[in-house]
Scaffold this active site. Structure first.
Site, PDB file in Angstrom:
ATOM      1  N   HIS A   1       9.502  38.930  72.825  1.00 25.59           N
ATOM      2  CA  HIS A   1       9.697  40.203  72.129  1.00 25.59           C
ATOM      3  C   HIS A   1       8.715  40.388  70.978  1.00 25.59           C
ATOM      4  O   HIS A   1       8.055  39.435  70.513  1.00 25.59           O
ATOM      5  CB  HIS A   1      11.136  40.330  71.613  1.00 25.59           C
ATOM      6  CG  HIS A   1      11.506  39.381  70.527  1.00 25.59           C
ATOM      7  ND1 HIS A   1      11.151  39.565  69.206  1.00 25.59           N
ATOM      8  CD2 HIS A   1      12.253  38.236  70.543  1.00 25.59           C
ATOM      9  CE1 HIS A   1      11.638  38.592  68.470  1.00 25.59           C
ATOM     10  NE2 HIS A   1      12.304  37.758  69.255  1.00 25.59           N
TER      11      HIS A   1
ATOM     12  N   CYS B   1      13.311  32.285  70.523  1.00 20.57           N
ATOM     13  CA  CYS B   1      12.611  33.280  71.322  1.00 20.57           C
ATOM     14  C   CYS B   1      11.107  33.024  71.306  1.00 20.57           C
ATOM     15  O   CYS B   1      10.601  32.209  70.531  1.00 20.57           O
ATOM     16  CB  CYS B   1      12.898  34.686  70.799  1.00 20.57           C
ATOM     17  SG  CYS B   1      14.602  35.224  71.068  1.00 20.57           S
TER      18      CYS B   1
END
Length: 429
Positions: A323, A341
């Site tokens: 992301h 992440c």
């Protein structure tokens, strides 16, 4: 249906065939004669089910046999829909391929040719019993008409526990315009997943059919309906992200498309470590809100966070995404600072987001925390032998359209016959 069919030859459905309101009519064509008068050269046709009273179970099988001749044609229909079947290599036996729909009336017409050159026709009409308990299905992936990545699995969820996994697995059919080896694997008694041995070839057209209507999934519970999903594998997108190299290399159709600086899990504890292994892209979210609730740290907790994140591609159920992370651009390419992440810059996130299909492989290397096979779509974490062991039938299958035995014999010069038609959690930032 006409005798040339396509589909799995393996059955396993041999339930007793008892007729409800059945009628059977046998007759000869104009040129036909009796068996005795023809020196035993006249053909005899037997259709099962054919007579009696009672309830015909939906998982019964229609069986047509020719004695003293060969089957020329079998047509089975219900409300105008043809029923698929397979003809034996010697053209003496025809069997329905799938189970029958509950509460349905079927018409059977069969014609055979005797050694005397004369034909004989038999017709049958019967009705299957209604069922009160059905096992409904949800197909998590792929969606109908979806364009997907080369690693895409077919994921089927059942509303009730499946006790007869073998019967269900026999009813699941995957065909494609390119031949690929694959296998089903059961995770518990309510989920079964199809995965290929190697990634799908790019630009493959695939059809998945679940012939579940009338399949006895256990006890008095039956499949209530059939399901069909058609999908297309798009371009090959395979990404490799190194926790130790701080970069992600994206390959498109075998060529390097982009090298993206990354910042991954900072480590220090398992929860902050990016999982190692082959992930698949599962969803795209723009935006999504990530909080620390996933680790039991709600509002008011020291270390609580709540962030709105853009251009997020989910790759696991433990909250991992690729992301946009403008706050960590300074660390991307050199240092791991995320909660697990894969952080990339806004421009790289936009490019990757727009590129991604569900089912694109994203391989993480250099981490000491392995991705579990049931964490999201971590199915590629299982080796092929272990994957096949999870099949109720302990076997792999191919996606090539199946030809029945009669067609195979004809193609190999052993006989004549009509040609078969082709047949979650939100981890952090």
């Amino acid at each position: 249906m006409p005798v040339g069919g396509s589909g799995p030859g393996d059955r396993g459905r041999r339930a007793a065939a008892v007729l409800v309101g059945a009628s059977v009519v046998a007759g000869a064509a104009a040129c036909s004669g009796g068996g005795e008068a023809d020196g035993g050269n006249a053909v005899r046709l037997a259709v099962s089910p054919m007579g009696g009273t009672g309830r015909l179970r939906p998982d019964s099988q229609i069986d047509v046999r020719a004695h003293g001749g060969t089957i020329e044609n079998v047509t089975v229909s219900a409300r105008g829909r043809e029923v698929a079947g397979d003809l034996s290599a010697d053209r003496t036996r025809w069997q329905s391929r799938w189970t029958l729909e509950p509460g349905e009336t079927y018409l059977v017409n069969a014609t055979a040719l005797g050694k005397d050159g004369r034909t004989r026709t038999v017709s049958s009409r019967f009705t299957t019993a209604e069922v009160t308990k059905t096992n409904n299905v949800t197909i998590e992936a792929p969606y109908n008409r979806e364009t997907v990545g080369v690693g895409i699995p077919i994921i089927v969820h059942f509303a009730r526990a499946v006790k007869d996994r073998a019967a269900v697995e026999r009813a699941l059919e995957v065909t494609a315009d390119k031949t690929v080896e694959g296998a089903w694997h059961w995770f518990g008694d309510q989920e079964v997943v199809f995965r290929t041995k190697d990634y799908w070839p790019a630009h493959t057209k695939v059809k998945f059919e679940a012939h579940l209507a009338g399949v006895r999934t256990g006890g008095d519970v039956y499949g209530g309906k059939n399901y069909t999903v058609g999908f297309k594998v798009g371009d090959s997108h395979i990404s490799t992200a190194g926790e130790d190299t701080h970069k992600m290399v994206v390959m498109v159709n075998g060529k390097k498309a982009r090298t993206i600086p990354t910042s991954m899990g900072r480590g220090g504890s398992r929860m902050y470590t990016t999982t190692n292994g082959v992930h698949l892209s599962m969803d795209k979210e723009d935006p999504t809100v990530m909080t620390s609730d996933w680790m039991g740290c709600g509002a008011g907790c020291a270390g609580y966070y709540s962030l709105t994140v853009y251009k997020a591609v989910r790759i696991s159920d433990s909250g991992e995404y690729v992301h946009s992370a403008p706050w960590s651009v300074g660390s991307q390419g050199s240092e791991n600072v995320s909660h697990g992440c894969i952080n990339v810059s806004p421009s790289n996130a936009k490019w990757f987001y727009n590129l991604s299909y569900r089912g694109d492989p994203v391989k993480v290397t250099g981490s000491n925390r392995e991705l579990e096979p049931e964490n999201g779509w971590g199915y590629w974490q299982l080796g092929w032998r272990n994957w096949v062991k999870g099949s109720a039938l302990k076997r792999s299958v191919t996606t090539a359209p199946h030809a029945d035995a009669a067609t195979l014999a004809a193609q190999q010069g052993r006989g004549a016959g009509p040609k078969a038609p082709a047949k979650r959690g939100t981890q952090g930032n």
